[in-house]
Write a protein that holds these residues in place. Sequence first.
Motif, PDB file in Angstrom:
ATOM      1  N   TYR A 216       4.944   7.962   5.684  1.00  0.00           N
ATOM      2  CA  TYR A 216       4.338   7.199   4.590  1.00  0.00           C
ATOM      3  C   TYR A 216       3.313   8.046   3.852  1.00  0.00           C
ATOM      4  CZ  TYR A 216       6.366   2.816   6.282  1.00  0.00           C
ATOM      5  OH  TYR A 216       7.234   1.826   6.651  1.00  0.00           O
ATOM      6  N   VAL A 217       3.312   7.903   2.536  1.00  0.00           N
ATOM      7  CA  VAL A 217       2.221   8.389   1.696  1.00  0.00           C
ATOM      8  C   VAL A 217       1.654   7.162   0.975  1.00  0.00           C
ATOM      9  CG1 VAL A 217       3.216  10.687   1.443  1.00  0.00           C
ATOM     10  CG2 VAL A 217       3.795   8.917  -0.223  1.00  0.00           C
ATOM     11  N   PHE A 218       0.669   7.363   0.119  1.00  0.00           N
ATOM     12  CA  PHE A 218       0.030   6.224  -0.541  1.00  0.00           C
ATOM     13  C   PHE A 218       1.038   5.373  -1.311  1.00  0.00           C
ATOM     14  CE2 PHE A 218      -4.098   8.342   0.076  1.00  0.00           C
ATOM     15  CZ  PHE A 218      -4.896   7.253   0.354  1.00  0.00           C
ATOM     16  N   THR A 219       1.900   6.034  -2.103  1.00  0.00           N
ATOM     17  CA  THR A 219       2.805   5.274  -2.964  1.00  0.00           C
ATOM     18  C   THR A 219       3.815   4.470  -2.151  1.00  0.00           C
ATOM     19  OG1 THR A 219       4.153   7.281  -3.171  1.00  0.00           O
ATOM     20  CG2 THR A 219       2.579   6.818  -4.939  1.00  0.00           C
ATOM     21  N   SER A 220       4.401   5.077  -1.136  1.00  0.00           N
ATOM     22  CA  SER A 220       5.381   4.346  -0.335  1.00  0.00           C
ATOM     23  C   SER A 220       4.712   3.250   0.492  1.00  0.00           C
ATOM     24  CB  SER A 220       6.156   5.308   0.573  1.00  0.00           C
ATOM     25  OG  SER A 220       5.288   6.063   1.398  1.00  0.00           O
ATOM     26  N   TYR A 239      -5.255   0.406  -0.996  1.00  0.00           N
ATOM     27  CA  TYR A 239      -4.511   1.668  -1.025  1.00  0.00           C
ATOM     28  C   TYR A 239      -4.503   2.268  -2.425  1.00  0.00           C
ATOM     29  CZ  TYR A 239      -2.630   0.677   3.639  1.00  0.00           C
ATOM     30  OH  TYR A 239      -2.480   0.427   4.978  1.00  0.00           O
ATOM     31  N   ALA A 240      -4.340   1.421  -3.443  1.00  0.00           N
ATOM     32  CA  ALA A 240      -4.315   1.906  -4.824  1.00  0.00           C
ATOM     33  C   ALA A 240      -5.648   2.518  -5.215  1.00  0.00           C
ATOM     34  CB  ALA A 240      -3.960   0.755  -5.776  1.00  0.00           C
ATOM     35  N   VAL A 241      -6.755   1.903  -4.801  1.00  0.00           N
ATOM     36  CA  VAL A 241      -8.077   2.466  -5.099  1.00  0.00           C
ATOM     37  C   VAL A 241      -8.245   3.822  -4.414  1.00  0.00           C
ATOM     38  CG1 VAL A 241     -10.554   2.145  -4.747  1.00  0.00           C
ATOM     39  CG2 VAL A 241      -9.153   0.238  -5.541  1.00  0.00           C
ATOM     40  N   GLY A 242      -7.798   3.934  -3.154  1.00  0.00           N
ATOM     41  CA  GLY A 242      -7.874   5.226  -2.472  1.00  0.00           C
ATOM     42  C   GLY A 242      -7.087   6.303  -3.181  1.00  0.00           C
ATOM     43  N   LEU A 243      -5.875   5.971  -3.619  1.00  0.00           N
ATOM     44  CA  LEU A 243      -5.055   6.926  -4.360  1.00  0.00           C
ATOM     45  C   LEU A 243      -5.707   7.307  -5.678  1.00  0.00           C
ATOM     46  CD1 LEU A 243      -2.400   8.472  -4.710  1.00  0.00           C
ATOM     47  CD2 LEU A 243      -1.350   6.360  -5.537  1.00  0.00           C
ATOM     48  N   LEU A 244      -6.288   6.327  -6.359  1.00  0.00           N
ATOM     49  CA  LEU A 244      -6.955   6.596  -7.631  1.00  0.00           C
ATOM     50  C   LEU A 244      -8.164   7.507  -7.431  1.00  0.00           C
ATOM     51  CD1 LEU A 244      -7.138   5.902 -10.657  1.00  0.00           C
ATOM     52  CD2 LEU A 244      -8.551   3.954 -10.046  1.00  0.00           C
TER      53      LEU A 244
END
Length: 547
Positions: A216-220, A239-244
């Motif tokens: 798994y990565v952030f997007t998956s 998760y979206a905030v972490g990726l951003l």
Amino acid sequence: MMVVGYLAVVPLGFLLHDTFIGSRSELSFRAFGRAYGAGSQAGTMMLNSLAFAMGSAAFALVVGATLAYLQVRTDIPFKGLLFAASLVPLIVPGILYAAAWIFLGDPSIGLVNTLFFKPVFGSSPVDVYSLWGMIWVQGLHLAPVAFLLMVAAFRGMDPSLEESAAMSGASRAAILRRITLPLLRPALVSAALLMFVQSLESFEVPGLLGLQNGIYVFTSRIYFVLRAFPVDYGSAGAYAVGLLVIAAAGVLLASWLQRRGGHATVTGKAFRPQPVELGRARPWVGAGVVVYFVVTVVLPVGVLVYASLLKSYAQPSLKALRGMSLSNYSEVLRLPIAATALKNSVLLGVGAATVVMLLAAIVSWAVVRTRIPGRRLLDLLAFTPIVIPGLVLGLALSFVYLRVPLPIYGTLGILLISYCTRYLPYGMRYASSAMTQMSKELEESAMVFGASWWQMFRRILVPLASSGLVAGWIYILVVSFRELSSTILLYSPGTEVLSVLIWEQFENGRLTTLAAIGVLMVALLVVLVLIAQRLGARFGVQSDPPR
């Protein structure tokens, strides 16, 4: 400014609100606890994301910069072949490129294993479902972008310092380390940033390859959380905030590195670099170019065509060759959803390209050609979406239109808003570049003679900037056809596009049908690019011939 601010800021505002506050109307970090707490394996996911993004970016940059140096600075043979190898993968969507490498690198059915490694070594060492396999596929798909960026940098760099060092007795390695690389630092940093952000936000490669082995990565992970029942929107937002945050940190780091160093490489002196003679290494380097073309173009495209002609996938054999037919293409053409997906892709591609370039032309005029207060803020807002990964944007827009009482969610309208937001920064680059190159004399003359702003904009600025605007329109049209990461969270029955149709075929295990759709999609993109190039040549500003 209100339109740009709405596109860039409102989705992020709703994303942060629903993640930190939610329905309880109180500040809370519970969503982050669920997403990153004990038992979530968030640490492994973050390490996988960083390793995948950094590895893919480094691989793509090394390959692209090396090929650009050979193309511009040496007497390498097959330069046309090398340039073709760098253009074709740009047309092939990421989801198709990943699917092609499943046919090539699957441990059990992959042609690389079954035709080469198993007969010779008795094993199947190639595994595209591993982290290294993901880096390999993503890096190869991004290498052409790095190549084109570095070709422009090498062509714009004055080689006199390198030639002076060579005349002073410096070795090629010393020249490369102490002169060439420092001069190219701004271009290298920009290319590395672009490769890193694109790898970090990639969904196609982690979705098709990583999920097979539970990598798994952030997007998956975001996709998996939103497909589970019950849906945990708070964890997805965390998760979206972490990726951003990681994407924004990468942009800030790249800006800091660019401010620290950099040298003027384009001067007022005319220069013509002397190509470096490869000597005895020239045939070997030429053979390497042929191998690169085969690996990046011939094998992926060829295996898609081969698989599309089979009713069920099988290794190459006389039996498989005898069973080839066009039945998959007939089936695709009879699918009602295929016609719907094609129509939606065309409408969204043309619509997004037109809206983005019209908005970008107006915004770039205000930023470049006027002194109005707030123009720097407007420029910043227009470029903000470049750090928002596609999957994060899709999630943020779903938060907006699930709450705002507008009948947009579940229609093509929300996909159009997503594409316009996602590609506005790229449209700004094309439009701003075109506006910067024009003098103010003609528009000032038009205003003096009583022309309104709209007349001046429509009859003076747009025709003069047509080459840059048409180039941006072509680019956005092509990338809109390929877009999956933001679409996968926003589409609904009846609003499928071609990339979603390919994803659904993969989830249903219909790989040969997927290959047929992919071949048709690539052919359509090639036709669109050729038509757009012809239109660009027709509408470009023509100068009078010298007398």
